[in-house]
Design a protein around this motif. Structure first.
Motif, PDB file in Angstrom:
ATOM      1  N   CYS A 293       0.827  -1.212   0.000  1.00 34.81           N
ATOM      2  CA  CYS A 293       0.000   0.000   0.000  1.00 34.81           C
ATOM      3  C   CYS A 293       0.860   1.260   0.000  1.00 34.81           C
ATOM      4  O   CYS A 293       0.511   2.261  -0.650  1.00 34.81           O
ATOM      5  N   GLN A 294       1.978   1.224   0.701  1.00 37.09           N
ATOM      6  CA  GLN A 294       2.884   2.376   0.693  1.00 37.09           C
ATOM      7  C   GLN A 294       3.440   2.635  -0.703  1.00 37.09           C
ATOM      8  O   GLN A 294       3.539   3.790  -1.143  1.00 37.09           O
ATOM      9  N   LEU A 295       3.776   1.574  -1.410  1.00 37.92           N
ATOM     10  CA  LEU A 295       4.276   1.731  -2.777  1.00 37.92           C
ATOM     11  C   LEU A 295       3.190   2.288  -3.689  1.00 37.92           C
ATOM     12  O   LEU A 295       3.476   3.105  -4.579  1.00 37.92           O
ATOM     13  N   TYR A 296       1.941   1.871  -3.474  1.00 37.28           N
ATOM     14  CA  TYR A 296       0.843   2.407  -4.282  1.00 37.28           C
ATOM     15  C   TYR A 296       0.653   3.896  -4.003  1.00 37.28           C
ATOM     16  O   TYR A 296       0.464   4.695  -4.925  1.00 37.28           O
ATOM     17  N   GLN A 297       0.694   4.263  -2.733  1.00 39.02           N
ATOM     18  CA  GLN A 297       0.492   5.670  -2.366  1.00 39.02           C
ATOM     19  C   GLN A 297       1.610   6.564  -2.889  1.00 39.02           C
ATOM     20  O   GLN A 297       1.427   7.783  -3.024  1.00 39.02           O
ATOM     21  N   TRP A 316       9.058  -9.714  -9.821  1.00 40.72           N
ATOM     22  CA  TRP A 316       9.675  -9.374  -8.531  1.00 40.72           C
ATOM     23  C   TRP A 316      11.159  -9.716  -8.521  1.00 40.72           C
ATOM     24  O   TRP A 316      11.929  -9.118  -7.773  1.00 40.72           O
ATOM     25  N   ARG A 317      11.570 -10.650  -9.336  1.00 38.08           N
ATOM     26  CA  ARG A 317      12.998 -10.972  -9.409  1.00 38.08           C
ATOM     27  C   ARG A 317      13.779  -9.928 -10.202  1.00 38.08           C
ATOM     28  O   ARG A 317      14.985  -9.804 -10.060  1.00 38.08           O
ATOM     29  N   LEU A 318      13.065  -9.184 -11.063  1.00 40.56           N
ATOM     30  CA  LEU A 318      13.686  -8.113 -11.831  1.00 40.56           C
ATOM     31  C   LEU A 318      12.679  -6.976 -11.930  1.00 40.56           C
ATOM     32  O   LEU A 318      12.046  -6.767 -12.963  1.00 40.56           O
ATOM     33  N   PRO A 319      12.472  -6.221 -10.829  1.00 44.99           N
ATOM     34  CA  PRO A 319      11.377  -5.253 -10.781  1.00 44.99           C
ATOM     35  C   PRO A 319      11.565  -4.000 -11.616  1.00 44.99           C
ATOM     36  O   PRO A 319      10.630  -3.233 -11.768  1.00 44.99           O
ATOM     37  N   LEU A 334       6.189   3.061 -10.281  1.00 51.25           N
ATOM     38  CA  LEU A 334       5.236   2.083 -10.819  1.00 51.25           C
ATOM     39  C   LEU A 334       5.877   0.705 -10.934  1.00 51.25           C
ATOM     40  O   LEU A 334       5.254  -0.310 -10.590  1.00 51.25           O
ATOM     41  N   ALA A 335       7.126   0.666 -11.403  1.00 53.31           N
ATOM     42  CA  ALA A 335       7.827  -0.617 -11.511  1.00 53.31           C
ATOM     43  C   ALA A 335       8.011  -1.255 -10.139  1.00 53.31           C
ATOM     44  O   ALA A 335       7.868  -2.475  -9.983  1.00 53.31           O
ATOM     45  N   ALA A 336       8.318  -0.436  -9.128  1.00 56.49           N
ATOM     46  CA  ALA A 336       8.483  -0.966  -7.773  1.00 56.49           C
ATOM     47  C   ALA A 336       7.170  -1.527  -7.235  1.00 56.49           C
ATOM     48  O   ALA A 336       7.139  -2.594  -6.613  1.00 56.49           O
ATOM     49  N   PHE A 337       6.070  -0.813  -7.483  1.00 55.87           N
ATOM     50  CA  PHE A 337       4.763  -1.284  -7.014  1.00 55.87           C
ATOM     51  C   PHE A 337       4.355  -2.583  -7.710  1.00 55.87           C
ATOM     52  O   PHE A 337       3.944  -3.554  -7.052  1.00 55.87           O
TER      53      PHE A 337
END
Length: 691
Positions: A293-297, A316-319, A334-337
């Motif tokens: 949720c933090q990544l989305y925010q 997730w292995r190559l975000p 966005l890539a991190a989320f």
């Protein structure tokens, strides 16, 4: 004989003497470490430049060698007993917290990891092992960019591996208690717990150990900073889970990946009791979802749906996305989320069922319901558009059955009853269906893509909720009249309003009708030719362009349609659908037919396609100079064969080309669904003269 006996006696004596020498050496090395703190006056010398690393290495080697010497027994050797009884790990943990000398925490983490990994005797059940392990965990994983991240992740790797081998260890490592108020624990007796029965002072040779080191350790405590004496003085829940989550956020790719692999190993424990403990007595699920949720925010308030779609395939292995792709504001966030969502999906897939269900429910509640739903229902079109595009991207990545089940319940609800035309439901699904026909074309297209992605998921409830629950009763068939064996009598193209005498008198003739085909197949199925031509004849011959580019008819789409049909057939095979429609009950009262809000929306949109293009197409194209040539040029532009250039009436011309291809695609789908020569599709080119 005498020489052989002497050799045996010498071996016997040699087997006893090293046990005494090992303990002496072990104690001397520990004394050397404690004396450094008592005698040293230089607080700036790094730990790696002192003799502490060497002495810790010697202590580890002694423990490993001692265990090999006692391979025949399962009891702890004198050196290991000394380590446990004199709380050496507790003291080392305190030294690590003090970071004195500088870099000592790194040395302590390495020593803990190597002892737990290389000593085969079960250690984590002992109070004087798992308590300092818990304290050491609380020292790391909380500050991003820690200098000891590498050592911390190695430490957690050993712990997760041990828990995987023996899930009962989970409770010893996590404890599920607050770290506040640990003074009572610090005052516990140094005796080992009951599960380590047999390690008692009166029964073990460690009583021969010199007592002077205990005095050294007591003196050592007076040399350390006061705040370092009790590592358990923190607040809140802090343990292996929070340490792993913190390491997962590391900017160092290898550290983060290893931490994620460790957490994946932890949640896949085979024990029902351990999995239940993980869910009920640890911050596992809340911490994982909180980070999601933090990544989305942290995402921008508005994202272009095209940019979101361009990041398809984030793992997730190559975000991170490839660097050669076009950048846009918020791309890294966005890539991190999407990478962490993919990781959550992987966790739910591989976790124990207890953990899987709990984590899926937490994602649905915290991300879907509390964050995404208000944005999907927002009055701001930008908010709706961004949330819809992101939800579509999440569905595209979603693989785990448990999370798919939660997503379906969130989007479509759980009501199995068919809707009525007069219903005006206020469910999320009803809002999304209305968004498919929104005043904003962008929102309409984005929401249609959402439903397209949803319909491709292997979940029976999706098809049932959107379509089948309105068709199961078959009220679309008129009661009291026999069911037709063939649709041929009802497919009279001459009665089509777009092919009336007035239309034909305009000088434009429809395609030549193919040679007559058998009305029905031997099994009574409708002749597919009529159905195919009902689609192909929608576009007048004068408005078609494919023939000018040496293209055939709808068969250019047959191969793709066949693959899609086979994929759908295999997907629904486990659902046990009947092979034939349910027979009508002539005594059942007739009910009005309602196709449902979703199908009604699709039919309404398709009907407007006919109104917007075909209805006045022939009149409009007469007003376009050089219509055939321009139409052919636009088709080549759309196919990328010629450079694009702006033309008059370009929207109309593009619409005609797209409509022609759309009708051919529908014809191909109809062809593969109703093969004319039996149950197996024949992919040969249609006979000459067929459309």
């Amino acid at each position: 004989m005498l020489s052989r006996l002497g050799a045996l006696l010498q071996e016997a004596v040699g087997a006893r003497e090293p046990s005494i020498d090992l303990l002496e050496a072990f104690v001397e090395h520990w004394k050397g470490i404690t004396n450094y703190y008592i005698e040293s006056t230089d607080e700036n010398t790094p730990a790696k430049k002192t003799d502490i690393p060497w002495r810790l290495k010697q202590m580890l080697d002694i423990l490993v060698y001692e265990e090999k010497q006692q391979a025949a027994t399962s009891e702890a050797g004198p050196c290991l007993e000394y380590l446990l009884q004199h709380k050496i790990l507790e003291t080392l943990c305190t030294l690590g917290k003090a970071e004195y000398p500088p870099g000592m925490r790194q040395q302590v983490l390495q020593f803990f990891s190597k002892v737990l990994a290389q000593v085969q005797h079960p250690l984590l059940h002992y109070l004087n092992v798992h308590r300092p392990v818990q304290k050491l965990l609380r020292l790391g994983g909380t500050v991003p960019g820690s200098l000891t991240e590498k050592e911390e992740v190695q430490f957690t790797t050993v712990l997760c591996s041990k828990i995987q081998q023996d899930p009962a260890l989970l409770t010893y490592i996590l404890e599920g208690k607050k770290t506040t108020g640990r003074k009572k624990a610090s005052r516990e007796a140094t005796a080992l717990p009951k599960e380590a029965a047999g390690v008692k002072d009166k029964d073990r040779p460690h009583s021969r150990a010199p007592d002077r080191s205990a005095c050294g350790a007591q003196a050592l405590s007076t040399q350390l900073p006061a705040e370092a004496e009790e590592p358990g003085g923190g607040t809140g829940e802090s343990n292996l889970i929070t340490s792993l989550i913190g390491l997962c956020k590391s900017k160092k790719g290898r550290v983060a990946l290893k931490a994620q692999e460790n957490l994946l190993l932890l949640v896949s424990v085979a024990s029902q009791a351990a999995a239940t403990y993980l869910v009920q007595s640890s911050p596992c699920c809340p911490a994982i979802v909180e980070h999601l949720c933090q990544l989305y925010q942290s995402l921008p308030a508005f994202l272009d749906p095209a940019d979101v779609a361009a990041l398809e395939g984030i793992s997730w292995r190559l975000p991170t996305a490839p660097s050669d792709e076009a950048s846009f504001p918020g791309k890294e966030a966005l890539a991190a989320f999407l990478g962490w969502f993919d990781y959550c999906d992987q966790l739910i897939t591989e976790a124990h069922t207890v953990v899987s269900d709990a984590l899926a429910k937490a994602v649905a509640e915290k991300l879907f319901v509390e964050i995404l739903q208000p944005q999907l229902l927002h009055v701001s079109e930008q908010s709706v558009l961004t949330a819809t595009a992101l939800l579509t991207a999440l569905l595209r990545q979603l693989r785990s059955p448990a999370l798919l089940r939660e997503a379906v319940a969130f989007l479509l609800g759980t009501d199995p009853q068919p809707a009525a035309p007069e219903d005006s439901p206020h469910t999320l699904c009803a809002h999304l269906v209305r968004h498919c026909d929104h005043l904003s074309d962008e929102i309409s297209i984005a929401t249609l893509r959402l439903f397209e992605e949803l319909l491709q998921k292997p979940h029976e409830q999706i098809i049932h909720s959107l379509i089948l629950r309105h068709l199961e009763g078959r009220p679309y068939v008129a009661r009291g009249s026999p069911e037709p064996e063939s649709y041929e009598d009802t497919l009279d193209l001459e009665e089509d309003p777009y092919f009336t005498d007035g239309f034909l008198d305009s000088g434009f003739q429809p395609s030549t009708k193919p040679p007559p085909a058998p009305a029905t197949n031997p099994d009574g199925k409708t002749a597919v030719t009529e159905i195919v031509n009902s689609f192909l004849c929608l576009v007048p011959e004068e408005a078609k362009t494919s023939a000018f580019l040496e293209e055939t008819g709808y068969d250019t789409y047959v191969h793709d349609a066949y693959g899609l049909f086979q994929e759908c057939s295999s997907r629904v095979a486990p659902w046990g659908w009947p092979l034939a429609p349910t027979p009508l009950d002539p005594h059942e009262p007739e009910r009005p037919f309602f196709e449902g809000h979703f199908l009604r929306m699709l039919f309404d949109r398709m009907s407007r396609i006919l109104e917007q293009v075909i209805g006045d197409l022939m009149q409009r194209i007469q007003r376009v100079p050089q219509f055939p040539g321009k139409l052919l040029l636009v088709r080549r532009q759309l196919m990328g064969q010629v450079p694009g250039e702006q033309l008059d009436h370009q929207t109309l011309l593009q619409g005609v080309v797209v409509l022609e291809e759309f009708c051919k695609e529908l014809a191909a789908i109809a062809f593969v669904k109703f093969p004319p020569h039996g149950p197996h599709l024949r992919l040969s080119t249609p006979p000459e003269g067929h459309v």
